[in-house]
Enzyme design. Structure first.
Site, PDB file in Angstrom:
ATOM      1  CG  ASN A  72      -1.709   1.231   1.410  1.00 27.94           C
ATOM      2  OD1 ASN A  72      -1.754   2.071   0.512  1.00 27.94           O
ATOM      3  ND2 ASN A  72      -2.362   1.369   2.555  1.00 27.94           N
ATOM      4  CD1 TRP A  73       3.509   1.131  -2.960  1.00 33.33           C
ATOM      5  CD2 TRP A  73       3.116   2.128  -4.927  1.00 33.33           C
ATOM      6  NE1 TRP A  73       4.098   0.372  -3.949  1.00 33.33           N
ATOM      7  CE2 TRP A  73       3.883   0.962  -5.155  1.00 33.33           C
ATOM      8  CE3 TRP A  73       2.753   2.929  -6.026  1.00 33.33           C
ATOM      9  CZ2 TRP A  73       4.275   0.571  -6.443  1.00 33.33           C
ATOM     10  CZ3 TRP A  73       3.145   2.538  -7.305  1.00 33.33           C
ATOM     11  CH2 TRP A  73       3.896   1.379  -7.507  1.00 33.33           C
ATOM     12  CE  LYS A  74      -0.078   3.041   4.841  1.00 29.23           C
ATOM     13  NZ  LYS A  74       0.028   3.081   6.286  1.00 29.23           N
ATOM     14  CG  HIS A 126      -5.731   1.853   5.238  1.00 29.07           C
ATOM     15  ND1 HIS A 126      -5.200   2.791   6.080  1.00 29.07           N
ATOM     16  CD2 HIS A 126      -4.777   0.907   5.064  1.00 29.07           C
ATOM     17  CE1 HIS A 126      -3.965   2.419   6.404  1.00 29.07           C
ATOM     18  NE2 HIS A 126      -3.686   1.286   5.789  1.00 29.07           N
ATOM     19  CD  GLU A 139      -2.738   5.330   6.924  1.00 26.14           C
ATOM     20  OE1 GLU A 139      -2.712   5.386   5.689  1.00 26.14           O
ATOM     21  OE2 GLU A 139      -1.912   4.676   7.606  1.00 26.14           O
ATOM     22  CD  GLU A 187      -3.384  -2.601   7.158  1.00 32.27           C
ATOM     23  OE1 GLU A 187      -2.282  -2.836   6.665  1.00 32.27           O
ATOM     24  OE2 GLU A 187      -4.023  -1.564   6.911  1.00 32.27           O
ATOM     25  N   GLY A 190       2.921   1.904  10.762  1.00 30.91           N
ATOM     26  CA  GLY A 190       3.915   2.963  10.643  1.00 30.91           C
ATOM     27  C   GLY A 190       4.685   3.236  11.918  1.00 30.91           C
ATOM     28  CB  SER A 214       5.536  -2.406  11.823  1.00 30.44           C
ATOM     29  OG  SER A 214       5.195  -1.076  12.186  1.00 30.44           O
ATOM     30  N   GLY A 232       3.035  -1.299   4.186  1.00 31.39           N
ATOM     31  CA  GLY A 232       3.059   0.133   3.917  1.00 31.39           C
ATOM     32  C   GLY A 232       4.463   0.602   3.599  1.00 31.39           C
ATOM     33  N   GLY A 233       5.143   1.159   4.589  1.00 32.11           N
ATOM     34  CA  GLY A 233       6.460   1.776   4.392  1.00 32.11           C
ATOM     35  C   GLY A 233       7.449   0.905   3.629  1.00 32.11           C
TER      36      GLY A 233
HETATM   37  P1  13P Z   1       3.261   0.103   7.609  1.00 32.88           P
HETATM   38  O1  13P Z   1       3.727  -1.180   6.951  1.00 32.88           O
HETATM   39  O2  13P Z   1       4.000   1.307   7.166  1.00 32.88           O
HETATM   40  O3  13P Z   1       3.157  -0.061   9.084  1.00 32.88           O
HETATM   41  O4  13P Z   1       1.736   0.341   7.069  1.00 32.88           O
HETATM   42  C1  13P Z   1       0.827  -0.676   7.149  1.00 32.88           C
HETATM   43  C2  13P Z   1      -0.390  -0.290   6.391  1.00 32.88           C
HETATM   44  O5  13P Z   1      -1.119   0.598   6.785  1.00 32.88           O
HETATM   45  C3  13P Z   1      -0.676  -1.006   5.132  1.00 32.88           C
HETATM   46  O6  13P Z   1      -1.952  -0.727   4.663  1.00 32.88           O
END
Ligand code: 13P
Length: 254
Positions: free
Chosen positions: A12-14, A98, A100, A170, A176, A216, A237-238
């Site tokens: 997920n590149w956000k 998600h 967020e 999640e 993050g 993470s 994510g990251g």
């Molecule tokens: P991180 O891997 O950066 O913790 O993010 C997880 C995430 O929100 C994937 O959708």
């Protein structure tokens, strides 16, 4: 991971990368993918890059998805995108709920079933994200939160619709933060979700549905997570933004 369920590794590149970095990254991932028979790999790209990213991915087993959608099929909804628009630019899947979207943008639980229904109507494969916040975990409310999120999103789905659905667990406190859920925490939450699906939507659905872990995920913890019975993949994510981190996650050795 069970033998019957294909591992699903997604990035997920956000709201990250620019166009040229997004294209470099997708080319690198595509170049390293095998035939896609033993694992499913997908990226959820910013919507404005979907057309370019999916053009590169075309002809490979790589899935390309959107990070969000609105549930109405069109109309006066400034700033929103509907499923047919996302399909038209090459998305084959979409994230729904998600953390967020829920917690930064205040999307209510009630929207999620409408979004899942809209995604299925528009031939997008939905990935429903669920997860508790830190205070909810500390207050022993994790199961209650997951139940409420699952109930409001999935309660009226039919078996053939559940087959096209994926769940991502999640925990909000792990996103993050570098703080990954322990194997016990992840195992318990995933087992709870699978049991809920089996009870409400049928034993076959419970057995078949894939439940991803997100929060993470890194090359160092992917193998231990994937070794858990009810973890069928990861939503990253990251670490999905850098080939030197994402490729070893995709290529984790089971
Ligand atoms: P991180 O891997 O950066 O913790 O993010 C997880 C995430 O929100 C994937 O959708």
């Amino acid at each position: 991971m069970s033998d019957g369920r294909k591992p699903y590794i997604a990035g997920n590149w956000k709201m990250n990368l620019d166009r040229s970095k997004a294209l470099d990254l997708i080319k690198t991932i595509k170049g390293r993918l095998g035939d896609g028979n033993d694992r499913e790999v997908a990226v959820f790209a910013p919507s404005v890059y979907l057309a370019d990213v999916s053009a590169v991915a075309q002809g490979s087993p790589l899935g390309v998805g959107a990070q969000n959608m609105y549930y109405e099929p069109g109309g006066a909804f400034t700033g929103e995108l509907c499923g047919t628009m996302l399909r038209e630019v090459g998305a084959d899947r979409v994230l729904v709920g998600h953390s967020e979207r829920r917690h930064v943008f205040g999307e209510p639980d009630e929207w999620m079933s409408r979004k899942i229904r809209a995604a299925l109507r528009d031939s997008l494969l939905p990935v429903l994200c669920v997860g508790e916040r830190l205070e909810e975990r500390k207050g022993n409310k994790t199961d209650r939160v997951l139940k409420k999120q699952l109930e409001s999103a999935l309660i009226d789905l039919q078996a053939d619709e559940v087959r096209r659905l994926t769940i991502a667990y999640e925990p909000v406190w792990a996103i993050g933060t570098g703080e990954v859920a322990t194997p016990d925490q992840a195992a318990a939450a995933h087992a709870f979700i699978r049991k809920w699906i089996a009870q409400k939507l049928g034993a076959e659905s419970g057995e078949a549905i894939r439940i991803l872990y997100g929060g993470s995920v890194s090359p160092d913890n992917v193998k231990a997570l994937m070794a858990l019975d009810d973890v069928d993949g990861v939503l990253v994510g990251g670490a999905s933004l850098k080939p030197d981190l994402f490729l070893p996650i995709i290529e984790y050795d089971s």
